[in-house]
Design an enzyme around this catalytic site. Sequence first.
Site, PDB file in Angstrom:
ATOM      1  N   CYS A  69       0.870  -1.182   0.000  1.00  0.00           N
ATOM      2  CA  CYS A  69       0.000   0.000   0.000  1.00  0.00           C
ATOM      3  C   CYS A  69       0.908   1.233   0.000  1.00  0.00           C
ATOM      4  O   CYS A  69       2.078   1.129  -0.375  1.00  0.00           O
ATOM      5  CB  CYS A  69      -0.971  -0.024   1.183  1.00  0.00           C
ATOM      6  SG  CYS A  69      -0.184   0.030   2.814  1.00  0.00           S
ATOM      7  N   ASN A  89       2.301   1.453   4.403  1.00  0.00           N
ATOM      8  CA  ASN A  89       2.579   0.188   5.109  1.00  0.00           C
ATOM      9  C   ASN A  89       2.296   0.286   6.611  1.00  0.00           C
ATOM     10  O   ASN A  89       2.950  -0.362   7.419  1.00  0.00           O
ATOM     11  CB  ASN A  89       4.024  -0.297   4.854  1.00  0.00           C
ATOM     12  CG  ASN A  89       4.295  -1.742   5.256  1.00  0.00           C
ATOM     13  OD1 ASN A  89       5.398  -2.087   5.664  1.00  0.00           O
ATOM     14  ND2 ASN A  89       3.312  -2.601   5.162  1.00  0.00           N
ATOM     15  N   CYS A 148      -1.415   0.820   7.409  1.00  0.00           N
ATOM     16  CA  CYS A 148      -2.852   0.519   7.518  1.00  0.00           C
ATOM     17  C   CYS A 148      -3.226  -0.718   6.695  1.00  0.00           C
ATOM     18  O   CYS A 148      -3.418  -1.803   7.245  1.00  0.00           O
ATOM     19  CB  CYS A 148      -3.696   1.712   7.058  1.00  0.00           C
ATOM     20  SG  CYS A 148      -3.444   3.221   8.032  1.00  0.00           S
ATOM     21  N   ARG A 149      -3.352  -0.572   5.380  1.00  0.00           N
ATOM     22  CA  ARG A 149      -3.924  -1.650   4.557  1.00  0.00           C
ATOM     23  C   ARG A 149      -3.007  -2.856   4.400  1.00  0.00           C
ATOM     24  O   ARG A 149      -3.440  -3.996   4.610  1.00  0.00           O
ATOM     25  CB  ARG A 149      -4.316  -1.100   3.171  1.00  0.00           C
ATOM     26  CG  ARG A 149      -5.467  -0.120   3.224  1.00  0.00           C
ATOM     27  CD  ARG A 149      -5.590   0.675   1.948  1.00  0.00           C
ATOM     28  NE  ARG A 149      -4.468   1.593   1.764  1.00  0.00           N
ATOM     29  CZ  ARG A 149      -4.260   2.338   0.690  1.00  0.00           C
ATOM     30  NH1 ARG A 149      -5.101   2.259  -0.327  1.00  0.00           N
ATOM     31  NH2 ARG A 149      -3.225   3.157   0.631  1.00  0.00           N
ATOM     32  N   SER A 150      -1.762  -2.642   3.969  1.00  0.00           N
ATOM     33  CA  SER A 150      -0.939  -3.825   3.655  1.00  0.00           C
ATOM     34  C   SER A 150      -0.499  -4.608   4.893  1.00  0.00           C
ATOM     35  O   SER A 150      -0.455  -5.845   4.828  1.00  0.00           O
ATOM     36  CB  SER A 150       0.245  -3.484   2.738  1.00  0.00           C
ATOM     37  OG  SER A 150       1.144  -2.609   3.345  1.00  0.00           O
ATOM     38  N   ASP A 168      -7.977   4.069   0.786  1.00  0.00           N
ATOM     39  CA  ASP A 168      -7.052   4.526   1.818  1.00  0.00           C
ATOM     40  C   ASP A 168      -7.869   5.018   3.022  1.00  0.00           C
ATOM     41  O   ASP A 168      -8.620   5.983   2.899  1.00  0.00           O
ATOM     42  CB  ASP A 168      -6.226   5.674   1.220  1.00  0.00           C
ATOM     43  CG  ASP A 168      -5.210   6.215   2.185  1.00  0.00           C
ATOM     44  OD1 ASP A 168      -5.293   5.893   3.385  1.00  0.00           O
ATOM     45  OD2 ASP A 168      -4.343   6.974   1.737  1.00  0.00           O
TER      46      ASP A 168
END
Length: 158
Positions: free
Chosen positions: A13, A16, A18-20, A130
């Site tokens: 993401c 690195n 939050c999402r990934s 995001d």
Amino acid sequence: MSPRKFHRVLFVCLGNICRSPAAEIIFRKMVDDAGKSVEFEIDSAGTMGHHAGAAPDPRMCEALSKKNYSISGHARQIEAQDLEKFDLIVTMDESNLNEVRNLDQKGRFHSKIRPLVSFCRNHSDLRVPDPYYGGQRGFDHVIHLLEDGCMGILEELR
Ligand code: 4NP
């Protein structure tokens, strides 16, 4: 019995945090629960280095903890070598996809780079949005998308 295939999967993401990292945590648990941890190397990275060394965002930790995931990992920036090393590089949105493709100047690894939503069975979202500048509900939605996409990855690699 045929030898088991080994898979290296990298989630990417922007930051690195939050999402990934959430995708890494969710996919690792799915792989462990399926008894397949010896068949996988799983990691995550950001296209931006700004948060390198940081733990996952507290709002993402809260959303993951509510669903009984254990939190781990520290942010790092993706490197060109990752394209060579990993077999599957899973991006969260169009911007990550373009940034990772730009690291692959000669286009040798383009077929390894795929959006997470392309693995989703139960969501038709075009991206994993995001959540950084939004509220807690955005983090919960990200987790639903990641669970769907991660299950699709595991089934495709089975
Ligand atoms: P991520 O979220 O890409 O899912 O880790 C973000 C983290 C940090 C920022 C943006 C998105 N930021 O602008 O610092």
